[in-house]
Design a protein around this motif. Structure first.
Motif, PDB file in Angstrom:
ATOM      1  N   ARG A  16      32.881 -55.574  72.723  1.00 18.51           N
ATOM      2  CA  ARG A  16      32.636 -57.052  73.158  1.00 18.51           C
ATOM      3  C   ARG A  16      31.538 -57.356  73.805  1.00 18.51           C
ATOM      4  O   ARG A  16      30.692 -56.620  73.868  1.00 18.51           O
ATOM      5  N   THR A  17      31.559 -58.708  73.847  1.00 16.35           N
ATOM      6  CA  THR A  17      30.408 -59.331  74.653  1.00 16.35           C
ATOM      7  C   THR A  17      30.145 -58.531  75.820  1.00 16.35           C
ATOM      8  O   THR A  17      30.857 -58.435  76.941  1.00 16.35           O
ATOM      9  N   VAL A  18      28.852 -58.246  76.139  1.00 17.13           N
ATOM     10  CA  VAL A  18      28.451 -57.657  77.506  1.00 17.13           C
ATOM     11  C   VAL A  18      28.547 -58.513  78.555  1.00 17.13           C
ATOM     12  O   VAL A  18      28.358 -57.749  79.840  1.00 17.13           O
ATOM     13  N   ALA A  19      28.177 -59.704  78.516  1.00 14.76           N
ATOM     14  CA  ALA A  19      28.029 -60.402  79.676  1.00 14.76           C
ATOM     15  C   ALA A  19      27.975 -62.155  79.208  1.00 14.76           C
ATOM     16  O   ALA A  19      27.507 -62.133  78.131  1.00 14.76           O
ATOM     17  N   ALA A  20      28.369 -62.922  80.258  1.00 13.17           N
ATOM     18  CA  ALA A  20      28.012 -64.420  79.639  1.00 13.17           C
ATOM     19  C   ALA A  20      26.644 -64.640  79.660  1.00 13.17           C
ATOM     20  O   ALA A  20      25.696 -63.943  80.178  1.00 13.17           O
ATOM     21  N   GLY A  21      26.395 -65.683  78.698  1.00 13.94           N
ATOM     22  CA  GLY A  21      24.818 -66.008  78.652  1.00 13.94           C
ATOM     23  C   GLY A  21      24.030 -66.351  80.107  1.00 13.94           C
ATOM     24  O   GLY A  21      22.915 -65.789  80.354  1.00 13.94           O
ATOM     25  N   ALA A  22      24.815 -67.170  80.736  1.00 12.10           N
ATOM     26  CA  ALA A  22      24.371 -67.459  82.174  1.00 12.10           C
ATOM     27  C   ALA A  22      24.096 -66.241  82.892  1.00 12.10           C
ATOM     28  O   ALA A  22      23.042 -66.131  83.538  1.00 12.10           O
ATOM     29  N   ALA A  23      25.157 -65.282  83.033  1.00 15.04           N
ATOM     30  CA  ALA A  23      24.620 -63.911  83.680  1.00 15.04           C
ATOM     31  C   ALA A  23      23.483 -63.125  83.215  1.00 15.04           C
ATOM     32  O   ALA A  23      22.707 -62.607  84.078  1.00 15.04           O
ATOM     33  N   SER A 101      25.798 -48.990  70.779  1.00 16.96           N
ATOM     34  CA  SER A 101      26.183 -49.660  69.465  1.00 16.96           C
ATOM     35  C   SER A 101      25.238 -50.790  69.344  1.00 16.96           C
ATOM     36  O   SER A 101      24.699 -51.666  69.980  1.00 16.96           O
ATOM     37  N   PRO A 102      24.813 -51.215  67.930  1.00 20.49           N
ATOM     38  CA  PRO A 102      24.133 -52.178  67.633  1.00 20.49           C
ATOM     39  C   PRO A 102      24.641 -53.589  67.994  1.00 20.49           C
ATOM     40  O   PRO A 102      23.973 -54.678  68.469  1.00 20.49           O
ATOM     41  N   ASN A 103      26.107 -53.524  67.838  1.00 23.28           N
ATOM     42  CA  ASN A 103      26.673 -54.973  68.112  1.00 23.28           C
ATOM     43  C   ASN A 103      26.490 -55.352  69.520  1.00 23.28           C
ATOM     44  O   ASN A 103      26.396 -56.403  69.661  1.00 23.28           O
ATOM     45  N   ARG A 104      26.368 -54.379  70.360  1.00 30.47           N
ATOM     46  CA  ARG A 104      26.259 -54.643  71.681  1.00 30.47           C
ATOM     47  C   ARG A 104      24.801 -55.213  72.085  1.00 30.47           C
ATOM     48  O   ARG A 104      24.612 -56.192  72.716  1.00 30.47           O
ATOM     49  N   VAL A 105      23.781 -54.765  71.473  1.00 33.41           N
ATOM     50  CA  VAL A 105      22.448 -55.190  71.627  1.00 33.41           C
ATOM     51  C   VAL A 105      22.373 -56.565  70.799  1.00 33.41           C
ATOM     52  O   VAL A 105      21.765 -57.408  71.766  1.00 33.41           O
ATOM     53  N   ILE A 106      22.724 -56.654  69.755  1.00 31.40           N
ATOM     54  CA  ILE A 106      22.734 -58.107  69.207  1.00 31.40           C
ATOM     55  C   ILE A 106      23.304 -58.902  69.887  1.00 31.40           C
ATOM     56  O   ILE A 106      23.030 -60.132  69.923  1.00 31.40           O
ATOM     57  N   GLY A 107      24.653 -58.790  70.503  1.00 31.10           N
ATOM     58  CA  GLY A 107      25.334 -59.856  71.181  1.00 31.10           C
ATOM     59  C   GLY A 107      24.603 -60.166  72.359  1.00 31.10           C
ATOM     60  O   GLY A 107      24.595 -61.242  72.790  1.00 31.10           O
ATOM     61  N   ALA A 108      23.827 -59.093  73.123  1.00 27.46           N
ATOM     62  CA  ALA A 108      23.199 -59.303  74.263  1.00 27.46           C
ATOM     63  C   ALA A 108      22.110 -60.102  74.133  1.00 27.46           C
ATOM     64  O   ALA A 108      21.834 -61.196  74.874  1.00 27.46           O
ATOM     65  N   ILE A 109      21.374 -59.700  72.844  1.00 30.43           N
ATOM     66  CA  ILE A 109      19.941 -60.550  72.644  1.00 30.43           C
ATOM     67  C   ILE A 109      20.448 -62.096  72.398  1.00 30.43           C
ATOM     68  O   ILE A 109      19.724 -62.905  72.793  1.00 30.43           O
ATOM     69  N   SER A 110      21.670 -62.311  71.653  1.00 30.42           N
ATOM     70  CA  SER A 110      22.116 -63.663  71.410  1.00 30.42           C
ATOM     71  C   SER A 110      22.514 -64.314  72.710  1.00 30.42           C
ATOM     72  O   SER A 110      22.413 -65.702  72.480  1.00 30.42           O
ATOM     73  N   GLN A 111      22.529 -63.685  73.659  1.00 34.03           N
ATOM     74  CA  GLN A 111      22.847 -64.286  74.990  1.00 34.03           C
ATOM     75  C   GLN A 111      21.528 -64.346  75.903  1.00 34.03           C
ATOM     76  O   GLN A 111      21.779 -64.755  76.959  1.00 34.03           O
ATOM     77  N   GLY A 112      20.565 -63.791  75.468  1.00 34.60           N
ATOM     78  CA  GLY A 112      19.247 -63.954  76.221  1.00 34.60           C
ATOM     79  C   GLY A 112      18.425 -62.724  76.682  1.00 34.60           C
ATOM     80  O   GLY A 112      17.615 -62.739  77.496  1.00 34.60           O
ATOM     81  N   LEU A 113      19.031 -61.567  76.408  1.00 34.77           N
ATOM     82  CA  LEU A 113      18.264 -60.468  76.675  1.00 34.77           C
ATOM     83  C   LEU A 113      16.929 -60.281  75.774  1.00 34.77           C
ATOM     84  O   LEU A 113      17.219 -60.512  74.439  1.00 34.77           O
ATOM     85  N   ASP A 114      15.771 -60.139  76.475  1.00 33.22           N
ATOM     86  CA  ASP A 114      14.708 -60.129  75.786  1.00 33.22           C
ATOM     87  C   ASP A 114      14.301 -58.795  75.261  1.00 33.22           C
ATOM     88  O   ASP A 114      13.682 -57.879  75.982  1.00 33.22           O
ATOM     89  N   ALA A 115      14.848 -58.305  73.899  1.00 36.93           N
ATOM     90  CA  ALA A 115      14.699 -57.010  73.619  1.00 36.93           C
ATOM     91  C   ALA A 115      15.026 -56.889  72.191  1.00 36.93           C
ATOM     92  O   ALA A 115      15.116 -57.682  71.279  1.00 36.93           O
ATOM     93  N   SER A 116      14.411 -55.599  71.676  1.00 36.66           N
ATOM     94  CA  SER A 116      14.426 -55.436  70.194  1.00 36.66           C
ATOM     95  C   SER A 116      14.827 -54.011  69.812  1.00 36.66           C
ATOM     96  O   SER A 116      14.720 -53.050  70.419  1.00 36.66           O
ATOM     97  N   ILE A 117      15.578 -53.904  68.883  1.00 32.10           N
ATOM     98  CA  ILE A 117      16.165 -52.673  68.193  1.00 32.10           C
ATOM     99  C   ILE A 117      14.765 -52.000  67.656  1.00 32.10           C
ATOM    100  O   ILE A 117      14.135 -52.575  66.656  1.00 32.10           O
ATOM    101  N   ILE A 118      14.548 -50.838  67.943  1.00 31.07           N
ATOM    102  CA  ILE A 118      13.290 -50.041  67.262  1.00 31.07           C
ATOM    103  C   ILE A 118      13.854 -49.137  66.195  1.00 31.07           C
ATOM    104  O   ILE A 118      12.852 -48.306  65.640  1.00 31.07           O
ATOM    105  N   GLY A 119      15.229 -48.695  66.242  1.00 32.44           N
ATOM    106  CA  GLY A 119      15.385 -47.731  65.368  1.00 32.44           C
ATOM    107  C   GLY A 119      16.843 -47.137  65.457  1.00 32.44           C
ATOM    108  O   GLY A 119      17.463 -47.739  66.431  1.00 32.44           O
ATOM    109  N   ALA A 120      17.502 -46.615  64.566  1.00 28.19           N
ATOM    110  CA  ALA A 120      18.837 -46.103  64.666  1.00 28.19           C
ATOM    111  C   ALA A 120      18.848 -44.717  65.276  1.00 28.19           C
ATOM    112  O   ALA A 120      17.942 -43.988  65.205  1.00 28.19           O
TER     113      ALA A 120
END
Length: 336
Positions: A16-23, A101-120
């Motif tokens: 699920r979404t890991v945090a609200a965008g504002a957070a 999980s990749p979903n967690r990462v992408i969800g967090a990035i969509s909310q403002g996390l400044d990060a990138s997936i570098i590999g599986a």
């Protein structure tokens, strides 16, 4: 309670979404800097993974076990911790690299996390269909009309259950889902007869079967299609400021994974002696799950499509993301 060395930490593995965008924006505004060279001139990398002793997140703990970091170029000093809130830790600057999980990462990035997936870390969706030990079902199709346990709505098991039901042509009334929280709750539901089946990773699934508490029917990776179970991601700050360190870490991460994949005796020693795992359980994981780990971290376009599909299902705030967005989030470590 779930007992034995196969038990995972009591977390839901929720996607699920890991945090609200504002957070997330508040976290980002207070980020600390990434650790640099220590007094001995060693480059430090701080890693957080979702679960301790998890075969789907193999490389960091394997690197510790093999003491591979001093041989990296440049030499690494790697600290590894575990905790469900990997994205928050990277956002806050208390970790440089996360494994989850990749979903967690992408969800967090969509909310403002400044990060990138570098590999599986594990580049297939390695989940198993598990039923009560007295079940007569032989496959997912035999479970029509039954009740499936999930840890939470939006979890990996929830996604897999919905995906398989859709492929089977079931309507929403052809099966039921109940949230059971932790794996302990799911086991209790199986024992009481409240639920008939669930989907989970091999580590726990094999352990429950070995204990006589459940029966494993099949791996669903082919049914789910191209995807990834876990990925390695890094803050864009460390990628920008220390790309060679990130590359060195990743290269050693996949070397360590490869050595464990290729040497059964090493894998056994790590899991049994270091992790305290039951030898019979370790042998099964080494045979069936460890081979699914990635040797180089590469993700294909089809795998990225699968990750996007799962993200759309599990992270409602990421509904507008496109494949091009996911491609931009994925920065192969070899190209940094």
């Amino acid at each position: 309670m779930l007992m034995g060395n196969f038990a995972r930490p009591a977390i839901t593995r929720s996607l699920r979404t890991v945090a609200a965008g504002a957070a997330f924006m508040l976290l980002l505004s207070g980020c600390g800097g990434s650790a640099g060279a220590d007094d001995a001139g060693t480059n430090e990398i701080r890693v957080i993974q979702s679960n301790k002793h998890d075969p789907t997140e193999l490389g960091a703990e394997a690197g510790d076990f093999l003491d591979i970091w001093p041989s990296c170029d440049p030499q690494m000093k790697v600290s590894v911790t575990s905790g469900e809130k990997t994205a928050e830790a990277v956002a806050a600057g208390s970790a440089d690299i996360g494994i989850t999980s990749p979903n967690r990462v992408i969800g967090a990035i969509s909310q403002g996390l400044d990060a990138s997936i570098i590999g599986a870390s594990m580049s297939v969706f390695d989940e198993y269909l598990v039923v009560r030990p007295d079940s007569t079902a032989k496959s997912f199709a035999d479970l029509k009309g039954k009740t499936f346990a999930i840890s939470s709505f939006g979890s990996a098991g929830d996604y897999a259950t919905q995906k398989l039901a859709q492929q089977a042509g079931w309507s929403d009334t052809d099966f039921k889902k109940v949230t059971m929280g932790s794996l302990d709750g799911i086991q209790a539901g199986l024992k009481s007869g409240t639920v008939d089946a669930f989907l989970w990773g091999g580590h726990a699934a094999f352990g429950l079967e070995q204990a006589g508490s459940a029966k494993v029917l099949e791996n669903v990776r082919e049914l789910i299609g191209p995807n990834a179970m876990t990925v390695v991601f890094a803050s864009n700050k460390i990628i920008k400021e220390r790309p060679e360190d990130v590359k060195a870490f990743a290269e050693c991460y996949y070397k360590a994974s490869g050595r464990i994949m290729d040497d059964e005796s090493l894998a056994t020693k790590m899991m049994v002696d270091e992790w305290g795992m039951d030898p019979k359980l370790a042998a099964r994981i080494i045979k069936e799950e460890i081979p699914m780990s990635s040797r180089d971290g590469k993700l294909t376009e089809d795998q990225l499509k699968g990750i996007l599909e799962a993200t759309h299902f599990t992270i409602k705030s990421a509904a507008s993301l496109t494949l091009d967005d996911v491609k931009k989030i994925y920065k192969p470590w070899q190209e940094l």
